[in-house]
Motif scaffolding. Sequence first.
Motif, PDB file in Angstrom:
ATOM      1  N   TRP A 100       0.725  -1.232   0.165  1.00 46.53           N
ATOM      2  CA  TRP A 100       0.004   0.198   0.078  1.00 46.53           C
ATOM      3  C   TRP A 100       0.870   1.193   0.031  1.00 46.53           C
ATOM      4  O   TRP A 100       1.980   1.165   0.429  1.00 46.53           O
ATOM      5  N   GLN A 101       0.331   2.343  -0.752  1.00 43.22           N
ATOM      6  CA  GLN A 101       1.019   3.596  -0.767  1.00 43.22           C
ATOM      7  C   GLN A 101       0.431   4.720   0.167  1.00 43.22           C
ATOM      8  O   GLN A 101      -0.894   4.658   0.168  1.00 43.22           O
ATOM      9  N   ALA A 102       1.138   5.295   0.930  1.00 44.35           N
ATOM     10  CA  ALA A 102       0.498   6.252   1.744  1.00 44.35           C
ATOM     11  C   ALA A 102      -0.130   7.456   1.020  1.00 44.35           C
ATOM     12  O   ALA A 102       0.484   7.673  -0.050  1.00 44.35           O
ATOM     13  N   ALA A 103      -1.322   8.315   1.468  1.00 40.98           N
ATOM     14  CA  ALA A 103      -1.653   9.331   0.767  1.00 40.98           C
ATOM     15  C   ALA A 103      -0.926  10.440   1.312  1.00 40.98           C
ATOM     16  O   ALA A 103      -0.305  10.233   2.377  1.00 40.98           O
ATOM     17  N   ALA A 104      -1.134  11.768   0.778  1.00 40.71           N
ATOM     18  CA  ALA A 104      -0.474  12.776   1.417  1.00 40.71           C
ATOM     19  C   ALA A 104      -0.683  13.059   2.640  1.00 40.71           C
ATOM     20  O   ALA A 104       0.271  13.454   3.631  1.00 40.71           O
ATOM     21  N   ALA A 105      -1.755  13.027   3.431  1.00 37.70           N
ATOM     22  CA  ALA A 105      -2.060  13.440   4.556  1.00 37.70           C
ATOM     23  C   ALA A 105      -1.867  11.903   5.774  1.00 37.70           C
ATOM     24  O   ALA A 105      -2.194  12.530   6.945  1.00 37.70           O
ATOM     25  N   ASP A 106      -1.403  10.952   5.282  1.00 37.25           N
ATOM     26  CA  ASP A 106      -1.424   9.964   6.024  1.00 37.25           C
ATOM     27  C   ASP A 106      -0.029  10.146   6.798  1.00 37.25           C
ATOM     28  O   ASP A 106       0.772  10.641   6.456  1.00 37.25           O
ATOM     29  N   ASP A 107      -0.218   9.405   7.999  1.00 37.59           N
ATOM     30  CA  ASP A 107       0.909   9.449   9.079  1.00 37.59           C
ATOM     31  C   ASP A 107       1.447   8.089   9.357  1.00 37.59           C
ATOM     32  O   ASP A 107       0.980   7.428  10.137  1.00 37.59           O
ATOM     33  N   TRP A 108       2.056   7.468   8.329  1.00 41.53           N
ATOM     34  CA  TRP A 108       2.532   6.106   8.463  1.00 41.53           C
ATOM     35  C   TRP A 108       3.879   5.978   8.795  1.00 41.53           C
ATOM     36  O   TRP A 108       4.914   6.759   8.301  1.00 41.53           O
ATOM     37  N   ARG A 109       4.152   5.264   9.785  1.00 44.23           N
ATOM     38  CA  ARG A 109       5.784   5.049  10.335  1.00 44.23           C
ATOM     39  C   ARG A 109       5.826   3.508  10.110  1.00 44.23           C
ATOM     40  O   ARG A 109       5.468   2.441  10.650  1.00 44.23           O
ATOM     41  N   GLU A 110       7.266   3.334   9.399  1.00 43.30           N
ATOM     42  CA  GLU A 110       7.529   1.820   9.185  1.00 43.30           C
ATOM     43  C   GLU A 110       8.703   1.666  10.320  1.00 43.30           C
ATOM     44  O   GLU A 110       9.498   2.451  10.578  1.00 43.30           O
ATOM     45  N   VAL A 111       8.264   0.360  10.699  1.00 44.41           N
ATOM     46  CA  VAL A 111       9.099  -0.380  11.970  1.00 44.41           C
ATOM     47  C   VAL A 111       9.992  -1.518  11.500  1.00 44.41           C
ATOM     48  O   VAL A 111       9.077  -2.298  10.396  1.00 44.41           O
ATOM     49  N   ASP A 112      11.119  -2.006  11.847  1.00 46.48           N
ATOM     50  CA  ASP A 112      11.708  -2.990  11.225  1.00 46.48           C
ATOM     51  C   ASP A 112      11.385  -4.156  11.983  1.00 46.48           C
ATOM     52  O   ASP A 112      11.369  -5.334  11.281  1.00 46.48           O
ATOM     53  N   ASP A 113      11.093  -4.307  13.326  1.00 46.28           N
ATOM     54  CA  ASP A 113      10.790  -5.580  14.047  1.00 46.28           C
ATOM     55  C   ASP A 113       9.970  -5.376  15.031  1.00 46.28           C
ATOM     56  O   ASP A 113       9.443  -4.173  15.226  1.00 46.28           O
ATOM     57  N   TRP A 114       9.666  -6.355  16.029  1.00 41.93           N
ATOM     58  CA  TRP A 114       8.876  -6.254  17.128  1.00 41.93           C
ATOM     59  C   TRP A 114       9.370  -4.992  18.087  1.00 41.93           C
ATOM     60  O   TRP A 114       8.853  -4.255  18.751  1.00 41.93           O
ATOM     61  N   ALA A 115      10.843  -5.150  18.413  1.00 40.81           N
ATOM     62  CA  ALA A 115      11.374  -3.984  19.372  1.00 40.81           C
ATOM     63  C   ALA A 115      11.442  -2.868  18.727  1.00 40.81           C
ATOM     64  O   ALA A 115      10.761  -1.835  19.529  1.00 40.81           O
ATOM     65  N   GLY A 116      11.266  -2.621  17.491  1.00 42.49           N
ATOM     66  CA  GLY A 116      11.070  -1.034  16.916  1.00 42.49           C
ATOM     67  C   GLY A 116       9.881  -0.821  16.999  1.00 42.49           C
ATOM     68  O   GLY A 116       9.364   0.529  17.413  1.00 42.49           O
ATOM     69  N   LEU A 117       8.594  -1.722  17.103  1.00 40.45           N
ATOM     70  CA  LEU A 117       7.366  -1.399  17.281  1.00 40.45           C
ATOM     71  C   LEU A 117       6.849  -1.065  18.638  1.00 40.45           C
ATOM     72  O   LEU A 117       6.156  -0.251  18.776  1.00 40.45           O
ATOM     73  N   VAL A 118       7.506  -1.671  19.656  1.00 40.89           N
ATOM     74  CA  VAL A 118       7.342  -1.560  21.053  1.00 40.89           C
ATOM     75  C   VAL A 118       7.710  -0.115  21.373  1.00 40.89           C
ATOM     76  O   VAL A 118       6.867   0.622  21.897  1.00 40.89           O
ATOM     77  N   ALA A 119       8.954   0.255  20.771  1.00 36.43           N
ATOM     78  CA  ALA A 119       9.519   1.545  21.027  1.00 36.43           C
ATOM     79  C   ALA A 119       8.756   2.694  20.411  1.00 36.43           C
ATOM     80  O   ALA A 119       8.279   3.671  21.029  1.00 36.43           O
ATOM     81  N   ALA A 120       8.172   2.369  19.169  1.00 36.47           N
ATOM     82  CA  ALA A 120       7.418   3.498  18.522  1.00 36.47           C
ATOM     83  C   ALA A 120       5.741   3.512  19.170  1.00 36.47           C
ATOM     84  O   ALA A 120       5.142   4.439  19.034  1.00 36.47           O
ATOM     85  N   LEU A 121       5.494   2.342  19.936  1.00 36.06           N
ATOM     86  CA  LEU A 121       4.332   2.391  20.458  1.00 36.06           C
ATOM     87  C   LEU A 121       3.936   3.327  21.828  1.00 36.06           C
ATOM     88  O   LEU A 121       2.747   3.403  22.143  1.00 36.06           O
TER      89      LEU A 121
END
Length: 239
Positions: A100-121
């Motif tokens: 999927w591709q983000a639209a202009a107003a979307d706030d999408w953040r990519e994480v590498d793995d579970w550890a990155g996800l926990v930090a971003a959350l």
Amino acid sequence: MSARILLLGGTTEALRLARRLGPTAIYSLAGLGRVPDDLSCQVRVGGFGGAEGLAGFIREQGIELLLDLTHPYAAQISANAARAAQLAGIACWALRRPGWQAAAADDWREVDDWAGLVAALNGFRRPLFTLGREPLEHLHEIPPHQHWTVRCLQGQEAVPHAEIIGARGPFELNEERALFARLRSDVLISKNSGSQATEPKLQVARELGLPVLLLRRPSLPAVEREFVSLDDLCEALPL
Ligand code: NAP
């Protein structure tokens, strides 16, 4: 020309193709989901035992063309497929569904793995996880300020600070709107599967201005032919 086909499945597209295949073709599933019993082609279930096992199966069965229509995050079987086809000296074709591709107003953040996800959350309170079963292994690690909702194929009883919903796509836009409203989710977590069947949740996040955390796609091996749509692949097939 018609070739003896081994189709590696696990996606909606694979099932759609399997419905078009005749009795000489074999449709292979890992065995995690439903196994259809109304197909004309042969159906087998379970692993092959790595790339070597798959190459052995290809030789034994006289397979002439390997089709990889597995999920974009099923990196192991795709790597095995490419290697096994090489070992057995046949072609491997793959459906590589675009993300999927983000639209202009979307706030999408990519994480590498579970550890990155926990930090971003960390800054969120009510995450909605829609990336499979992995969060279930971490239910004992939920920070006190968070309440999780995990949607995956099989539900289970709620635990303190988490609700686990069993559901299988496709998901309708209005149902997704109702789910987000009931849960009061403040962030959505997903793989970037690129599937239309699960896309409505992104539309709801967009409408509500919610951030989306996306697990980065794994890299997949190059194979003889890669297609971005099932129609293109079917057109090229020697059926
Ligand atoms: P994976 O890590 O790439 O594969 C793990 C092992 O499962 C493979 O090494 C293989 O075992 C076996 N396997 C996988 N697909 C198979 C198939 N179509 N036929 C026979 N054996 C298969 O895969 P995964 O991420 O666990 O996903 C498992 C299945 O679920 C895949 O078929 C995938 O298409 C589907 N799926 C995955 C996701 C996801 O998010 N990962 C989402 C929806 C559907 P051996 O090495 O013993 O051959």
